[in-house]
Design a protein around this motif. Structure first.
Motif, PDB file in Angstrom:
ATOM      1  N   GLN A 100       7.484 -24.741  29.464  1.00 50.60           N
ATOM      2  CA  GLN A 100       6.148 -25.005  28.945  1.00 50.60           C
ATOM      3  C   GLN A 100       6.106 -26.285  28.101  1.00 50.60           C
ATOM      4  O   GLN A 100       5.027 -26.728  27.710  1.00 50.60           O
ATOM      5  CB  GLN A 100       5.684 -23.824  28.076  1.00 50.60           C
ATOM      6  N   GLY A 101       7.277 -26.842  27.801  1.00 52.98           N
ATOM      7  CA  GLY A 101       7.334 -28.026  26.946  1.00 52.98           C
ATOM      8  C   GLY A 101       7.089 -27.686  25.479  1.00 52.98           C
ATOM      9  O   GLY A 101       6.592 -28.511  24.717  1.00 52.98           O
ATOM     10  N   TRP A 102       7.440 -26.450  25.072  1.00 54.09           N
ATOM     11  CA  TRP A 102       7.187 -25.977  23.717  1.00 54.09           C
ATOM     12  C   TRP A 102       8.371 -26.210  22.800  1.00 54.09           C
ATOM     13  O   TRP A 102       9.525 -26.148  23.215  1.00 54.09           O
ATOM     14  CB  TRP A 102       6.930 -24.481  23.706  1.00 54.09           C
ATOM     15  N   LYS A 103       8.066 -26.384  21.517  1.00 59.35           N
ATOM     16  CA  LYS A 103       9.065 -26.286  20.459  1.00 59.35           C
ATOM     17  C   LYS A 103       9.134 -24.815  20.083  1.00 59.35           C
ATOM     18  O   LYS A 103       8.226 -24.036  20.397  1.00 59.35           O
ATOM     19  CB  LYS A 103       8.642 -27.120  19.253  1.00 59.35           C
ATOM     20  N   ALA A 104      10.180 -24.421  19.372  1.00 61.07           N
ATOM     21  CA  ALA A 104      10.332 -23.022  18.960  1.00 61.07           C
ATOM     22  C   ALA A 104       9.142 -22.564  18.122  1.00 61.07           C
ATOM     23  O   ALA A 104       8.684 -21.420  18.239  1.00 61.07           O
ATOM     24  CB  ALA A 104      11.638 -22.829  18.192  1.00 61.07           C
ATOM     25  N   SER A 105       8.598 -23.452  17.297  1.00 61.04           N
ATOM     26  CA  SER A 105       7.445 -23.084  16.460  1.00 61.04           C
ATOM     27  C   SER A 105       6.216 -22.771  17.322  1.00 61.04           C
ATOM     28  O   SER A 105       5.419 -21.902  16.966  1.00 61.04           O
ATOM     29  CB  SER A 105       7.129 -24.182  15.453  1.00 61.04           C
ATOM     30  N   THR A 106       6.064 -23.448  18.431  1.00 62.84           N
ATOM     31  CA  THR A 106       4.940 -23.180  19.329  1.00 62.84           C
ATOM     32  C   THR A 106       5.074 -21.793  19.939  1.00 62.84           C
ATOM     33  O   THR A 106       4.102 -21.035  20.007  1.00 62.84           O
ATOM     34  CB  THR A 106       4.873 -24.244  20.444  1.00 62.84           C
ATOM     35  N   THR A 107       6.280 -21.446  20.359  1.00 66.12           N
ATOM     36  CA  THR A 107       6.518 -20.117  20.919  1.00 66.12           C
ATOM     37  C   THR A 107       6.179 -19.047  19.896  1.00 66.12           C
ATOM     38  O   THR A 107       5.499 -18.063  20.205  1.00 66.12           O
ATOM     39  CB  THR A 107       7.978 -19.970  21.384  1.00 66.12           C
ATOM     40  N   ARG A 108       6.616 -19.241  18.665  1.00 65.11           N
ATOM     41  CA  ARG A 108       6.331 -18.266  17.607  1.00 65.11           C
ATOM     42  C   ARG A 108       4.821 -18.152  17.354  1.00 65.11           C
ATOM     43  O   ARG A 108       4.302 -17.059  17.137  1.00 65.11           O
ATOM     44  CB  ARG A 108       7.082 -18.612  16.323  1.00 65.11           C
ATOM     45  N   THR A 109       4.116 -19.271  17.414  1.00 69.45           N
ATOM     46  CA  THR A 109       2.662 -19.262  17.213  1.00 69.45           C
ATOM     47  C   THR A 109       1.966 -18.495  18.332  1.00 69.45           C
ATOM     48  O   THR A 109       1.067 -17.679  18.073  1.00 69.45           O
ATOM     49  CB  THR A 109       2.112 -20.699  17.130  1.00 69.45           C
ATOM     50  N   VAL A 110       2.368 -18.728  19.573  1.00 70.18           N
ATOM     51  CA  VAL A 110       1.775 -18.018  20.711  1.00 70.18           C
ATOM     52  C   VAL A 110       2.023 -16.516  20.571  1.00 70.18           C
ATOM     53  O   VAL A 110       1.105 -15.700  20.735  1.00 70.18           O
ATOM     54  CB  VAL A 110       2.321 -18.559  22.053  1.00 70.18           C
TER      55      VAL A 110
END
Length: 127
Positions: free
Chosen positions: A34-44
């Motif tokens: 998805q091109g995410w950083k770990a913080s993006t995954t946690r936000t989702v």
């Protein structure tokens, strides 16, 4: 109920197939694609938890997440939305179209067919 967006669906698909996972495990499996950083995954995941779509359990001091949405009901809703609202299709929808999906068993395909077409029958009854 609203439908999962593509980011939420990526997380759900992973949790449906892998079972309960930490945010790091979800990120390692889904984030790079998805091109995410770990913080993006946690936000989702946090937003999905707020919506009641994933549940959180503490296991040995680590947060572990699991999908709370039923796979076939969710996919049925997405298929119905695509066919009716996007493609303006009428009539019964063939769940057999998804027979090659690695995400659905034969029993789930039967359930998906019933979900898609039962909802269609309720729509026609109201008309």
């Amino acid at each position: 109920m609203s439908q999962p967006n593509s980011s939420e669906l990526a997380v759900l698909k992973h949790l449906w197939s892998a079972g309960p996972q930490s945010a790091r495990e979800v990120h390692d499996a889904v984030g790079p694609g998805q091109g995410w950083k770990a913080s993006t995954t946690r936000t989702v995941i946090a937003r999905m938890e707020e919506k009641g779509w994933v549940g959180r359990q503490d296991v040995h001091g680590m947060a572990v997440y699991s999908a709370l949405l039923d796979r076939t009901a969710t996919l049925g809703g997405l298929v119905r939305h695509l066919a009716r609202q996007i493609l303006d299709m009428d009539g019964p929808l063939p769940a057999a179209l998804f027979a090659e999906s690695p995400h659905l068993s034969d029993a789930e395909l039967d359930e998906l067919d019933a979900i898609i077409n039962a909802a269609e029958g309720r729509t026609e009854d109201k008309a």
